[in-house]
Design a protein around this motif. Structure first.
Motif, short mmCIF file in Angstrom:
data_model
loop_
_atom_site.label_atom_id
_atom_site.label_comp_id
_atom_site.label_asym_id
_atom_site.label_seq_id
_atom_site.Cartn_x
_atom_site.Cartn_y
_atom_site.Cartn_z
N ARG A 62 41.51 42.74 36.54
CA ARG A 62 41.17 41.33 36.81
C ARG A 62 40.84 40.69 35.47
O ARG A 62 40.36 41.34 34.56
CB ARG A 62 39.93 41.22 37.71
CG ARG A 62 39.99 42.01 38.97
CD ARG A 62 41.06 41.57 39.87
NE ARG A 62 40.93 40.17 40.27
CZ ARG A 62 41.84 39.53 40.98
NH1 ARG A 62 42.94 40.13 41.35
NH2 ARG A 62 41.66 38.26 41.30
N ARG A 66 33.43 38.26 36.24
CA ARG A 66 32.70 38.06 37.48
C ARG A 66 33.27 38.87 38.64
O ARG A 66 32.61 39.06 39.64
CB ARG A 66 32.70 36.58 37.88
CG ARG A 66 32.18 35.64 36.84
CD ARG A 66 30.75 35.85 36.51
NE ARG A 66 29.84 35.60 37.62
CZ ARG A 66 28.56 35.91 37.62
NH1 ARG A 66 28.05 36.51 36.57
NH2 ARG A 66 27.80 35.65 38.66
N GLN A 67 34.54 39.28 38.51
CA GLN A 67 35.18 39.96 39.63
C GLN A 67 35.30 41.46 39.43
O GLN A 67 35.91 42.13 40.25
CB GLN A 67 36.58 39.39 39.84
CG GLN A 67 36.59 37.95 40.26
CD GLN A 67 38.00 37.40 40.34
OE1 GLN A 67 38.94 38.05 39.94
NE2 GLN A 67 38.11 36.20 40.85
#
Ligand code: SF4
Lengths: 163, 158, 395
Positions: A62, A66-67
């Motif tokens: 990713r 944040r992911q």
């Protein structure tokens, strides 16, 4: 998990099986930050390409911190970069893991002595969970590192308060 | 054109600005004064017999005897000849005229030489550190450089 | 397409203010966008500061140095000249063989050593295999940047077969320390020649397959043609080299024009951009030059494999390297362009100064020139077309 850990301080059937379920889910989808630093990153790319296929372990790259669950520090960390790594790490959501790939990220690697601009080990700025040795580590070694990380995740408990 | 011919025509044109030449070296070189480097460079680029339009490499040097220097490796894609130019300056006043207006590529090379050796290129459009962070102290490729103990609170040596 | 272009140009022609349909005047401002050092399409740790006016790039300021690993300092501190080679490897980690070869060529010229024929042939084979591998990384990731993931998998699948050949030769997949000053660390293993021939046979048709998949894909062409045009004179003024320079229509290849090794014995052609899909020197040209170079490299490898002589690969390795006082600048053709080493010796057993003139560093410095006026989304492709490896940009 506040409610559960207040009610079930000691592991009982419910808590343990919930833990197993959650951990199983987490370890099978360790999303990785798509980010390489140096030579090791090329091996990391090779690992995620066709022949080694890192995605069968549920590791999906990713682009945003944040992911992601795990940060692969693949390559040489320089002093100019160190503060950026710290910042990216701070942006990751808990629970988060760091896998340090290659001698450079572990301890400075070939640059340990005269590398005036090289950080001698990424663990000087962020905590590391798994170290993968090698310069560069083979893709198989990186996969082994991921399995080790999965083992670590499996033994954890999100439900029970850790000591 | 051979290095000897380049040297004679430079000497004829610029006189005292061209100091010396070592023509029997592996790759012959010509030493020029740093204050007039740009003029010489412009001439070398634009003169029809020279046309050194391709700056292969620009390297900063610390000669370890109180002198810093810059070495220019030039090449002409038209006539296919090469020449090496050098300038030298004192370590206390390391000023060299910038040639980034002559060859675009010199811009970054000069920034690098400034960054690592502290050579100041006068008239450079944007002389900042390029590789090291802006708050770095010292010039690491100088022979007397000491690695700092800490940088922004992080220990530097192993 | 045309409509949007006129709209954009009319917008650009009056910076600062635009009139809306209702007659109001709106003030616009330039905006600064930061891209990197953590960004999926900066190919490592490049940071770009982009000044945009709406979607249009006004200026790009590259910030580099996030991977500055002090190559030149290390070269000065090694205990002998051979020890620099592993660091040269790590400079351009996608094309380590070419970096080693450049250093070895420079040192051999300085020491005036002749290396045995067999060594030269093996070096050519390795350098060209490495060139293919490196170009495969370049075009594969280029595909990703254009939004096509599948070509990446194809490219890496084939690259893996080249790495197998390297691994069988010297045990390492990425950083080899194989080409030494005066020779090689060891000879080819017995099955290598057959395996390499097999690879060439397997790989030739794959080039066409890859071209069908990516190069001539309508969407890919639309996105890359006429984007990031680098005119010939700017390319020379900025000392661009390699595919970057050739794509701008300059027929220039150091393997032919500043000869080293035994390239003059083989039949091959430097590839130049012709502007087939748009303008000469656009991003598509850079891509096709790489693809055609891969084909040429296969040609060279096949000829070298057929003509490889017998011999001892370590015969010319000097026991102790102690060059005379002096200096040399030697350049060779790496996949990204001219890798030059300026080596100064003070007569001792360690280099006094080694400066590496790395191709990507120089090629990258032209990025602001070619991306002004382009759309923001194209910048990713322009940067990918330059094909940077940060290890070599920062050294
Ligand atoms: S450990 Fe070795 S391969 Fe990995 S980044 Fe460092 S030098 Fe490169």
């Amino acid at each position: 998990m506040g409610l559960l850990d207040k009610q079930f301080q000691n592991g009982n059937v419910l808590v343990t099986s919930l833990d197993t379920l959650l951990n199983w889910a987490r370890l099978s989808s360790l999303w990785q930050m798509q980010w390489g630093l140096a030579c090791c990153a090329i091996e990391m790319m090779a690992t995620s390409a066709s022949n080694f296929d890192i995605m069968r372990f549920g590791v999906i790259p990713r682009a945003t911190p944040r992911q992601v669950d795990v940060l692969f520090v693949a390559g040489t960390v320089t002093l100019k970069m160190a503060s950026r790594i710290k910042r990216l790490y701070d942006q990751m959501a808990e629970p988060r893991y760091v896998l340090s790939m290659g001698s450079c990220a572990n301890c400075g690697g070939p640059y340990w002595e005269h590398g005036y601009h090289v950080l001698k080990g990424v663990d000087r700025v962020i905590p590391v969970d798994v170290y993968v040795p090698g310069c560069p580590p083979r893709p198989e070694a990186l996969l082994e590192g991921i399995i080790k990380l999965q083992e670590k995740v499996r033994k954890e408990s999100l439900v029970k308060k850790s000591a | 054109m051979t290095a000897e011919q380049v040297f004679t025509s430079l000497k004829a044109k610029f006189g005292d600005a061209v100091l010396e030449a070592k023509l029997d070296a592996l790759q012959p070189w010509i030493l020029v004064v740093p204050e007039r480097m740009k003029e010489v460079a412009l001439f070398l680029r634009d003169d029809p017999a020279m046309q050194f339009d391709y700056l292969m490499c620009l390297s900063g040097m610390d000669y370890n005897d109180g002198k810093l220097g810059v070495v220019y490796h030039l090449f002409s894609t038209v006539h296919r000849h090469k020449i090496v130019l050098k300038v030298q300056c004192a370590k206390e006043t390391p000023h060299v005229q910038s040639v980034s207006a002559v060859w675009g590529t010199a811009n970054w090379h000069e920034r690098e030489a400034y960054d690592l050796l502290g050579i100041i290129f006068d008239e450079h459009p944007d002389l900042r550190r390029i590789l090291l962070p802006d708050d770095w102290g010292g010039y690491p490729l100088r022979k007397d450089y000491r690695v700092p103990e800490f940088y922004n609170g992080v220990k530097v040596p192993y | 397409m045309n409509g949007s272009k006129t709209l954009l140009t009319s917008y650009v022609s009056q910076p600062g203010e635009i009139k809306t349909s209702s007659g109001k005047t709106l003030r616009t401002d330039e905006m600064i966008i930061n891209m990197g050092p953590q960004h999926p399409s900066t190919h490592g740790v490049l940071r770009l500061e982009i000044v945009v006016d709406g979607e249009i790039i006004v200026d790009v300021i590259p910030h580099i140095g996030y991977l500055h690993r002090c190559f030149e300092k290390h070269a000065e501190h090694m205990t002998n000249y051979q020890q620099v080679i592993p660091y040269a490897d790590r400079m351009d980690y996608v094309a380590a063989m070419n970096m080693e070869q450049g250093y070895a060529v420079a040192m051999e010229r300085m020491l005036k050593i002749e290396v045995p024929e067999r060594v030269e042939y093996i070096r050519v084979i390795m350098a060209e295999l490495q060139r293919i591998a490196s170009h495969l990384v370049a075009v594969g990731t280029f595909g990703i940047d254009a939004g096509a993931f599948t070509p990446f998998l194809y490219a890496f699948h084939d690259r893996e077969r080249i790495l197998d050949l390297f691994e069988m030769t010297c045990g390492a997949r990425l950083l080899y320390n194989y080409i030494w000053v005066g020779g090689l660390s060891h000879d080819l293993p017995p099955q290598f020649i057959d395996k390499a021939k097999e690879f060439c046979k397997y790989y030739r048709p794959r080039i066409k397959e890859f071209n069908d998949l990516l190069t001539y894909n309508e969407i890919f062409v639309k996105r890359t043609a006429n984007v990031g045009v680098l005119p010939k004179d700017v390319a020379i003024n900025y000392a661009c080299s390699g595919p970057m320079l050739r794509a701008s229509g300059v027929n220039w290849d150091l393997r032919r024009d500043d000869p080293y090794s035994v390239y003059d014995r083989f039949e091959w052609e430097p590839q130049v951009g012709k502007g087939e899909m748009g303008t000469v020197g656009d991003t598509w040209d850079r891509h096709i030059v790489r693809m055609r170079e891969i084909e040429q490299s296969v040609n060279i490898i096949e000829q070298a494999l057929a003509g490889i002589p017998e011999g001892n690969v370590q015969a010319a390795i000097p026991k102790r390297i102690r060059p005379e006082r002096g200096e040399i600048y030697a350049r060779t053709e790496a996949p990204r362009g001219e890798i030059g080493y300026y080596i100064v010796s003070d007569g001792s057993t360690t280099p006094f100064r080694v400066k590496a003139r790395s191709p990507a560093f120089v090629n990258l410095s032209v990025l602001p020139e070619i991306s002004r006026g382009a759309m923001l989304a194209d910048l990713v492709l322009i940067a990918a077309g330059v094909d940077i490896v940060l290890g070599e940009v920062d050294r």
